[in-house]
Write a protein that holds these residues in place. Structure first.
Motif, PDB file in Angstrom:
ATOM      1  N   LEU A 104     138.608 132.782 -16.138  1.00 32.07           N
ATOM      2  CA  LEU A 104     138.892 133.392 -17.435  1.00 32.07           C
ATOM      3  C   LEU A 104     137.796 133.052 -18.437  1.00 32.07           C
ATOM      4  CD1 LEU A 104     140.825 135.026 -19.157  1.00 32.07           C
ATOM      5  CD2 LEU A 104     142.147 132.943 -19.588  1.00 32.07           C
TER       6      LEU A 104
ATOM      7  N   GLU B 211     141.578 128.612 -12.263  1.00 30.08           N
ATOM      8  CA  GLU B 211     141.655 129.946 -12.864  1.00 30.08           C
ATOM      9  C   GLU B 211     141.144 129.960 -14.293  1.00 30.08           C
ATOM     10  OE1 GLU B 211     145.812 128.126 -13.036  1.00 30.08           O
ATOM     11  OE2 GLU B 211     144.195 128.357 -11.570  1.00 30.08           O
TER      12      GLU B 211
ATOM     13  N   SER C 150     141.997 131.657 -22.957  1.00 36.71           N
ATOM     14  CA  SER C 150     142.803 132.815 -23.333  1.00 36.71           C
ATOM     15  C   SER C 150     142.830 133.045 -24.840  1.00 36.71           C
ATOM     16  CB  SER C 150     144.238 132.651 -22.813  1.00 36.71           C
ATOM     17  OG  SER C 150     144.861 131.530 -23.416  1.00 36.71           O
TER      18      SER C 150
ATOM     19  N   PRO D  26     144.595 138.796 -10.694  1.00 37.90           N
ATOM     20  CA  PRO D  26     143.835 137.559 -10.907  1.00 37.90           C
ATOM     21  C   PRO D  26     144.021 136.584  -9.757  1.00 37.90           C
ATOM     22  CG  PRO D  26     144.991 138.202 -12.913  1.00 37.90           C
ATOM     23  CD  PRO D  26     145.485 139.104 -11.820  1.00 37.90           C
TER      24      PRO D  26
ATOM     25  N   GLU E 101     144.303 133.453  -9.679  1.00 40.89           N
ATOM     26  CA  GLU E 101     145.217 132.323  -9.860  1.00 40.89           C
ATOM     27  C   GLU E 101     146.630 132.623  -9.387  1.00 40.89           C
ATOM     28  OE1 GLU E 101     144.830 134.205 -14.041  1.00 40.89           O
ATOM     29  OE2 GLU E 101     143.568 133.794 -12.306  1.00 40.89           O
TER      30      GLU E 101
ATOM     31  N   SER F 111     148.896 136.104 -17.054  1.00 41.55           N
ATOM     32  CA  SER F 111     147.888 136.688 -16.161  1.00 41.55           C
ATOM     33  C   SER F 111     148.246 138.112 -15.762  1.00 41.55           C
ATOM     34  CB  SER F 111     147.738 135.821 -14.909  1.00 41.55           C
ATOM     35  OG  SER F 111     147.272 134.532 -15.233  1.00 41.55           O
TER      36      SER F 111
END
Length: 580
Positions: free
Chosen positions: A289, A285, A536, A69, A71, A202
């Motif tokens: 997501l 980030e 998330s 990812p 981030e 992550s």
């Protein structure tokens, strides 16, 4: 004999393995005076350690997998920027020169000053940024005193033990964990919003943080089971516990596959009611997501991060470009942007101007109060927001509203900003929706009046619960009192939802309660139809929604509102969630 320990579960997953207890020997930092002739070389020694720390982090960044990812690299970049920031470079050199002291002591003194600022912040996300200061300072201190980093000391043994037990772990070390054979993480400090916790999620590394005295209670090489969802750690588990958690691990894999299948599906209850699922956005980030989870829009974008950690306020053009970028990322979906929630709980580090701490930061000049007290700052933001509204659907949300008068004053300021843009000939949405956050009991109890003057309401449960129960949810001493289903809290939520229905305006919820699946059915029964949460948790909430029939909730929910005993609430919640 097995031992059960509990901390804060921050990254879901189950790992069965052996403990690697990291060296917990603290670095003892002593102060000593230097002859003036040696000050120049001491400053140079500090800068060399700082450059070595940067080289270490740059090397870590190269080891990030290409498919990781985005981030992850961003967090490493944050620490690199901190090493170059004047607050951790020139300020330390200045202390060395002025006090004629050693670099280690000067660095620690500056660290203490910075951490004190973060500790006074009420916002949980911003408060945990003190961890980044600690991680960066610790890396430089280790180089000054020992000439190494944690992995140089531990890597020869780390690969043999898949569960790392440490006082704390920096984001850079989290990146290195998988290559060192570490599959799970237990730390004594930290919280769910720390960079370390975010990175663990992550990377899919199960993690439990805030497990106090873990290094004293767990032995190196001891058999462990870690449950990163419940925050449970079993030391020396028996055959029964091992068998149970192997079964739970298989169920978890199945559950994750099921969630992925919901990404493109609408959030509809069994009786066909469409529920809107929105995302809270704090960091870049989060936007990435959000796009992966298939949300319906952005229910809360926090703007105060544009103002933090800089010597000046962002001008209108900078804010305008930033808002345009968010709208572009949303790709036509609605975006709700909260005006500046800067105040006594969110200080401006390194800046002389800004809100004063006051005697009680939580009750001081913050949120809409601060914006109304600084019309020049507020008008710049309003003009930037209005200009951005010409390109895509955008809503303005006012934080920490306590009275109707504050809403009316803010509306007047918006009109002034519109007149300013009219004079310039710049476009904006003349009917841009304006809403109020309901975060304090006074606003909830008078929501029917506030609702007459706004286009929507949004319940901020984090602050609403804290102000109602007079507790700080991140304070270990009193956070056991934090209770989203306390009768007083539920009555305030219900009152706000009723006010929205009577006024014919939508009501959303953007606090953590909205993103917790155990409360989804209760909130649906109370009448909530717009949920806003961290991306998330969106699929978890969607899963509950798609398995819920609203017709079954009515009587059970009314029972919640009739209940006046806080101790009965958990049992009522269990029975409500048992419905299929």
């Amino acid at each position: 004999m097995s031992l059960l320990l509990t901390g804060i579960g921050v990254s879901r997953g189950i790992v069965i393995g052996q403990a690697h207890v990291a060296d917990g020997e603290p670095m003892e930092i002593l102060e000593y005076n230097l002859p003036r002739a040696e000050i120049g070389s001491e400053v140079e020694r500090f800068h060399q350690a700082r450059e070595s720390a940067k080289a270490q982090l740059q090397n870590v960044r190269k080891q990030i997998p290409t498919d990781a990812p985005a981030e992850i690299g961003a967090f490493i970049d944050t620490h690199l920027l901190m090493l170059d920031d004047e607050a951790l470079s020139e300020a330390v050199a200045r202390i060395i020169r002025q006090e004629q002291c050693n670099a280690e002591w000067a660095l620690q003194a500056q660290r203490d000053e910075l951490v004190a600022v973060f500790d006074q912040m009420e916002d949980p996300y911003l408060r945990t940024r003190r961890d980044d200061v600690d991680h960066v300072v610790s890396r430089v201190q280790r180089l000054l005193m020992r000439g190494d980093d944690i992995w140089d000391e531990e890597k020869s043994r780390a690969g043999a033990y898949p569960i790392l037990v440490a006082e704390d772990v920096s984001p850079a070390d989290v990146v290195l964990m998988q290559s060192r054979g570490i599959r799970a993480l237990i730390t004594e400090s930290g919280g769910p919003l720390s960079h370390t916790s975010i990175l663990a999620r992550s990377l899919g590394i199960p993690a439990v943080v805030g497990l106090h005295r873990a290094r004293q209670l767990l032995r190196d090489g001891e058999s462990l089971i870690i449950d990163g969802l419940k925050g449970a750690v079993f030391a020396n588990p028996g055959e029964r516990e091992v068998a149970y958690y192997r079964h739970k691990r298989r169920e978890l894999f199945k559950h994750v596959r099921e969630l992925k299948g919901l990404r493109g599906e609408p959030a509809c209850t069994l009786d066909g009611t469409r529920i809107q699922l929105l995302a809270n956005i704090e960091l870049p980030e989060d936007l990435r997501l959000f796009r992966k989870t298939g949300g319906d829009g952005i229910g809360l974008y926090r703007t105060e991060f544009l103002y933090m950690n800089r010597p000046d306020f962002p001008d209108e053009e900078e804010q305008y470009r930033s808002y345009l970028e968010i709208l572009a990322q949303a790709d036509g979906m609605p975006v709700t942007i909260r005006t500046l929630d800067l105040g006594a709980d969110k200080r401006l580090i390194g800046r002389e101007t800004g809100p004063d701490d006051g005697h009680n930061p939580a009750l001081g000049l913050r949120g809409i109060r601060y914006s109304l007290s600084e019309p020049g700052i507020f008008l710049k933001q309003l003009r930037a927001l209005l200009r951005a509204s010409a390109d895509a659907p955008l809503r303005i949300m006012l934080p920490l509203v306590a009275t109707t008068q504050e809403v009316l004053q803010a509306q007047q300021m918006i009109e002034v900003a519109k007149q300013s843009l009219d004079a310039r000939g710049q476009d904006y949405d003349p009917a841009i929706p304006v809403g109020a956050m309901i975060e304090v009991p006074s606003a909830a109890l008078t929501a029917h009046q506030i609702a007459r003057h706004v286009d929507f309401l949004s319940i901020g449960t984090n602050d609403l619960i804290q102000y109602t129960l007079a507790i700080d949810r991140v304070d270990d001493h009193v956070n056991y009192l934090y209770d989203p289903v306390h009768p007083s809290v539920l009555k305030l939520i219900s009152t706000t939802l009723q006010a929205g229905r009577r006024a014919g305006i939508p009501v959303s919820m953007c606090g953590e309660m909205a993103g917790d699946p155990q409360y989804t059915r209760l909130l649906l029964g109370l009448g909530l139809r717009d949920f806003s949460m961290h991306p998330s948790t969106l699929l978890e909430v969607k899963r509950v929604i798609t398995r819920t029939d609203l017709k079954e909730l009515g009587g059970r929910t009314r029972g919640f509102l009739r209940n006046t005993d806080p101790d009965r609430a958990p049992d009522l919640l269990r029975r409500l969630n048992a419905l299929h």
